[in-house]
Design a protein around this motif. Structure first.
Motif, mmCIF file in Angstrom:
data_model
loop_
_atom_site.group_PDB
_atom_site.id
_atom_site.type_symbol
_atom_site.label_atom_id
_atom_site.label_comp_id
_atom_site.label_asym_id
_atom_site.label_seq_id
_atom_site.Cartn_x
_atom_site.Cartn_y
_atom_site.Cartn_z
ATOM 1 N N GLU A 1 0.837 -1.210 0.000
ATOM 2 C CA GLU A 1 0.000 0.000 0.000
ATOM 3 C C GLU A 1 0.866 1.252 0.000
ATOM 4 O O GLU A 1 0.597 2.209 -0.737
ATOM 5 C CB GLU A 1 -0.908 0.018 1.239
ATOM 6 N N SER A 2 1.923 1.227 0.801
ATOM 7 C CA SER A 2 2.723 2.449 0.917
ATOM 8 C C SER A 2 3.559 2.714 -0.331
ATOM 9 O O SER A 2 4.034 3.821 -0.540
ATOM 10 C CB SER A 2 3.606 2.420 2.168
ATOM 11 N N SER A 3 3.752 1.679 -1.170
ATOM 12 C CA SER A 3 4.495 1.951 -2.414
ATOM 13 C C SER A 3 3.524 2.038 -3.597
ATOM 14 O O SER A 3 3.916 1.866 -4.738
ATOM 15 C CB SER A 3 5.541 0.864 -2.653
ATOM 16 N N SER A 4 2.270 2.270 -3.296
ATOM 17 C CA SER A 4 1.186 2.425 -4.282
ATOM 18 C C SER A 4 0.999 1.224 -5.194
ATOM 19 O O SER A 4 0.511 1.357 -6.310
ATOM 20 C CB SER A 4 1.370 3.664 -5.164
ATOM 21 N N ASP A 5 1.438 0.040 -4.743
ATOM 22 C CA ASP A 5 1.157 -1.169 -5.523
ATOM 23 C C ASP A 5 -0.262 -1.623 -5.187
ATOM 24 O O ASP A 5 -0.698 -1.520 -4.037
ATOM 25 C CB ASP A 5 2.120 -2.292 -5.129
ATOM 26 N N ALA A 6 -0.969 -2.129 -6.203
ATOM 27 C CA ALA A 6 -2.307 -2.669 -5.922
ATOM 28 C C ALA A 6 -2.153 -3.888 -5.020
ATOM 29 O O ALA A 6 -1.221 -4.678 -5.202
ATOM 30 C CB ALA A 6 -2.966 -3.073 -7.241
ATOM 31 N N VAL A 7 -3.036 -4.012 -4.041
ATOM 32 C CA VAL A 7 -2.984 -5.189 -3.163
ATOM 33 C C VAL A 7 -4.019 -6.184 -3.671
ATOM 34 O O VAL A 7 -5.189 -5.827 -3.850
ATOM 35 C CB VAL A 7 -3.283 -4.793 -1.694
ATOM 36 N N VAL A 8 -3.585 -7.411 -3.910
ATOM 37 C CA VAL A 8 -4.534 -8.384 -4.466
ATOM 38 C C VAL A 8 -5.578 -8.744 -3.403
ATOM 39 O O VAL A 8 -5.273 -8.808 -2.205
ATOM 40 C CB VAL A 8 -3.830 -9.659 -5.017
ATOM 41 N N GLU A 9 -6.796 -8.980 -3.879
ATOM 42 C CA GLU A 9 -7.936 -9.218 -2.982
ATOM 43 C C GLU A 9 -7.665 -10.375 -2.007
ATOM 44 O O GLU A 9 -7.957 -10.314 -0.824
ATOM 45 C CB GLU A 9 -9.167 -9.526 -3.849
ATOM 46 N N GLY A 10 -7.060 -11.427 -2.542
ATOM 47 C CA GLY A 10 -6.811 -12.627 -1.731
ATOM 48 C C GLY A 10 -5.966 -12.352 -0.501
ATOM 49 O O GLY A 10 -6.110 -13.010 0.532
ATOM 50 N N LEU A 11 -5.104 -11.367 -0.604
ATOM 51 C CA LEU A 11 -4.212 -11.052 0.514
ATOM 52 C C LEU A 11 -5.017 -10.469 1.683
ATOM 53 O O LEU A 11 -4.824 -10.837 2.838
ATOM 54 C CB LEU A 11 -3.159 -10.050 0.033
ATOM 55 N N TYR A 12 -5.960 -9.552 1.350
ATOM 56 C CA TYR A 12 -6.823 -8.991 2.402
ATOM 57 C C TYR A 12 -7.673 -10.090 3.023
ATOM 58 O O TYR A 12 -7.850 -10.160 4.235
ATOM 59 C CB TYR A 12 -7.752 -7.910 1.821
ATOM 60 N N GLU A 13 -8.208 -10.952 2.159
ATOM 61 C CA GLU A 13 -9.094 -12.028 2.662
ATOM 62 C C GLU A 13 -8.339 -12.944 3.613
ATOM 63 O O GLU A 13 -8.806 -13.296 4.689
ATOM 64 C CB GLU A 13 -9.632 -12.858 1.499
ATOM 65 N N GLU A 14 -7.143 -13.327 3.189
ATOM 66 C CA GLU A 14 -6.334 -14.241 4.001
ATOM 67 C C GLU A 14 -5.982 -13.573 5.341
ATOM 68 O O GLU A 14 -6.041 -14.200 6.393
ATOM 69 C CB GLU A 14 -5.062 -14.579 3.220
ATOM 70 N N PHE A 15 -5.632 -12.299 5.283
ATOM 71 C CA PHE A 15 -5.280 -11.584 6.509
ATOM 72 C C PHE A 15 -6.492 -11.517 7.445
ATOM 73 O O PHE A 15 -6.383 -11.756 8.654
ATOM 74 C CB PHE A 15 -4.773 -10.174 6.172
ATOM 75 N N GLY A 16 -7.655 -11.226 6.873
ATOM 76 C CA GLY A 16 -8.890 -11.165 7.672
ATOM 77 C C GLY A 16 -9.156 -12.510 8.349
ATOM 78 O O GLY A 16 -9.504 -12.579 9.533
ATOM 79 N N HIS A 17 -8.941 -13.575 7.622
ATOM 80 C CA HIS A 17 -9.133 -14.925 8.137
ATOM 81 C C HIS A 17 -8.190 -15.173 9.329
ATOM 82 O O HIS A 17 -8.603 -15.662 10.381
ATOM 83 C CB HIS A 17 -8.847 -15.916 6.999
ATOM 84 N N TYR A 18 -6.932 -14.781 9.158
ATOM 85 C CA TYR A 18 -5.954 -14.996 10.236
ATOM 86 C C TYR A 18 -6.257 -14.159 11.460
ATOM 87 O O TYR A 18 -6.014 -14.573 12.585
ATOM 88 C CB TYR A 18 -4.531 -14.694 9.731
ATOM 89 N N LEU A 19 -6.813 -12.952 11.207
ATOM 90 C CA LEU A 19 -7.132 -12.075 12.333
ATOM 91 C C LEU A 19 -8.199 -12.691 13.219
ATOM 92 O O LEU A 19 -8.146 -12.579 14.435
ATOM 93 C CB LEU A 19 -7.649 -10.730 11.817
ATOM 94 N N THR A 20 -9.148 -13.378 12.594
ATOM 95 C CA THR A 20 -10.237 -13.945 13.394
ATOM 96 C C THR A 20 -9.902 -15.358 13.861
ATOM 97 O O THR A 20 -9.529 -15.562 15.008
ATOM 98 C CB THR A 20 -11.549 -13.942 12.592
ATOM 99 N N VAL A 21 -9.927 -16.316 12.951
ATOM 100 C CA VAL A 21 -9.784 -17.730 13.320
ATOM 101 C C VAL A 21 -8.480 -18.002 14.065
ATOM 102 O O VAL A 21 -8.481 -18.506 15.182
ATOM 103 C CB VAL A 21 -9.832 -18.629 12.061
#
Ligand SMILES: C[S@@+](CC[C@H](N)C(=O)[O-])C[C@H]1O[C@@H](n2cnc3c(N)ncnc32)[C@H](O)[C@@H]1O
Length: 385
Positions: free
Chosen positions: A81-101
């Motif tokens: 994000e800080s280098s203005s690269d697009a973040v792939v959707e799967g990365l957010y999803e995976e992170f969200g999963h790890y945050l909860t489960v």
């Protein structure tokens, strides 16, 4: 094991994967991810992390492995994000999963142990298959002090392992005996290069239990080889309790190893006199056969000057051959190291720093946290009259 079927045989991506599996620090991972993306963490690199790094260890790791993954995901997202690269959707999803489960699971089951896969790359990197040629899996502690420091992996054992894998002929068909073995990496490497018998020892019970499980984790049996075996052992590495303070002289003399090894064992001044006694007794078991390395043992890397030195050494000894000993060490406290040298000299032991002459191959090129230059390799042997 490295996956030879990856779409793009890119060396930087493979280093990124090896670093991820070796649980390298987040900053090293980010640096490798940037290198792989030509300066930034591109969507292609992010996809690679999702498919080939995370997918690999989710099921088999400990809760600490999953905490590691969560932290790395977060770092990658922030860096992209800080280098203005697009973040792939799967990365957010995976992170969200790890945050909860996995956060809930981690809080319940956090054991402080984490699996690391140490991939040793071949000297001749193959840009087609690009594979690491030897992988060791280890359960390690996150707490450096656990098991009297023996449940963590220390740089000296990485260096000693690189030495063993760089010069396999020195260890082929030899009885190798390690003191203060910790997690057991060196023993797995000795088995790999065809040592005839491998005994790993440690004076800490917790460390010994972890070492045994690591030996088995790598498909080796923790069993004694009682008879005199002249050919290579069949995937057996014996793990033994051996506290330097209490082990008897007669027990030490009964082993008669060809080669004695140790990594990161010169650090506690209280233990140094006991260590010198152990090394002296193990080195003192004279054998009729020659255990000094031969000039041809160093052919692998063309170390001719070393061969010369060894030949001189051999002729000096005129047949009175003793076992060899290789100790890898980081000199953290000069007084303690000098104390080791003083007691070694009093015990009639010669200590030669062979780091520069031997110069093992860099088989861990992806491991940015490993400072090879901090490690010294010592050859310890009895001084001849
Ligand atoms: C810094 S760790 C190094 C472990 C491993 N060799 C490595 O490099 O990863 C030191 C090791 O020496 C062992 N050790 C320290 N003092 C000892 C003693 N007095 N007797 C036997 N083992 C000892 C510890 O239990 C520990 O496993």
């Amino acid at each position: 094991m490295m996956d030879a079927r990856l779409d793009s045989p890119d060396r930087n991506l493979r280093y990124l994967k090896s670093a991820f599996l070796a649980v390298e620090p987040a900053d090293s991972l980010i640096s490798l991810a940037r290198q792989a993306g030509g300066g930034s963490i591109t969507p292609q690199v992010q996809d690679f992390v999702l498919k080939h790094c995370i997918g690999n260890i989710v099921e088999e790791g400990t809760p600490s492995n999953r905490t590691y993954i969560r932290n790395i995901l977060k770092k990658i997202i922030v860096a992209a994000e800080s280098s203005s690269d697009a973040v792939v959707e799967g990365l957010y999803e995976e992170f969200g999963h790890y945050l909860t489960v996995h956060t809930e699971e981690g809080l319940l089951k956090e054991s402080g142990r984490i699996y690391k896969e140490i991939s040793f790359y071949s000297s001749t990197y193959d840009s087609c298959s690009g594979s690491a040629n030897f992988v060791v899996r280890l359960l390690c502690s996150l707490n450096m002090l656990e098991g009297d420091t023996g449940c963590s992996l220390w740089p000296s054992s990485l260096f000693l392992s690189e030495f063993i894998l760089s010069y396999p002929k020195i260890f082929l068909n030899k009885f190798c005996f390690e003191v203060g073995s910790g997690v057991g990496l060196v023993g797995v490497c000795l088995n790999q290069v065809g040592a005839s018998k491998v005994i790993l020892t440690d004076g800490d019970i917790q460390t010994l239990a972890n070492m045994k499980s690591n030996v088995e984790l790598n498909g080796l049996r923790n069993e004694a080889i009682s008879s005199q075996i002249l050919c290579r052992s069949t995937n057996r590495v014996e793990c033994k309790y051996l506290p330097w303070e209490f082990v008897s002289e007669s027990e030490l003399q009964s082993y008669e190893p060809d080669i004695i090894l140790g990594a990161d064992i010169i650090y506690d001044p209280v233990c140094v006199p006991h260590l010198i006694r152990v090394l002296s007794a193990l080195l003192g078991s004279q054998k009729s056969s020659s255990n000094e390395p031969k000039a041809s043992d160093f052919d692998d890397l063309g170390v001719s000057f070393q061969a010369e030195e060894i030949n001189k050494d051999r002729s000096r000894k005129e047949g009175k051959e003793s076992p060899s000993s290789y100790i890898a060490t980081v000199i953290r406290n000069l007084d303690t190291f000098n104390y080791f040298l003083k007691l070694a000299s009093e015990a009639n032991l010669s200590v030669i720093d062979i780091t520069k002459t031997i110069n093992p191959l860099n088989l861990l090129p992806y491991m940015l946290s490993y400072d090879r230059s901090s490690v010294h390799l010592l050859r310890v042997s009895f001084l001849c009259d």
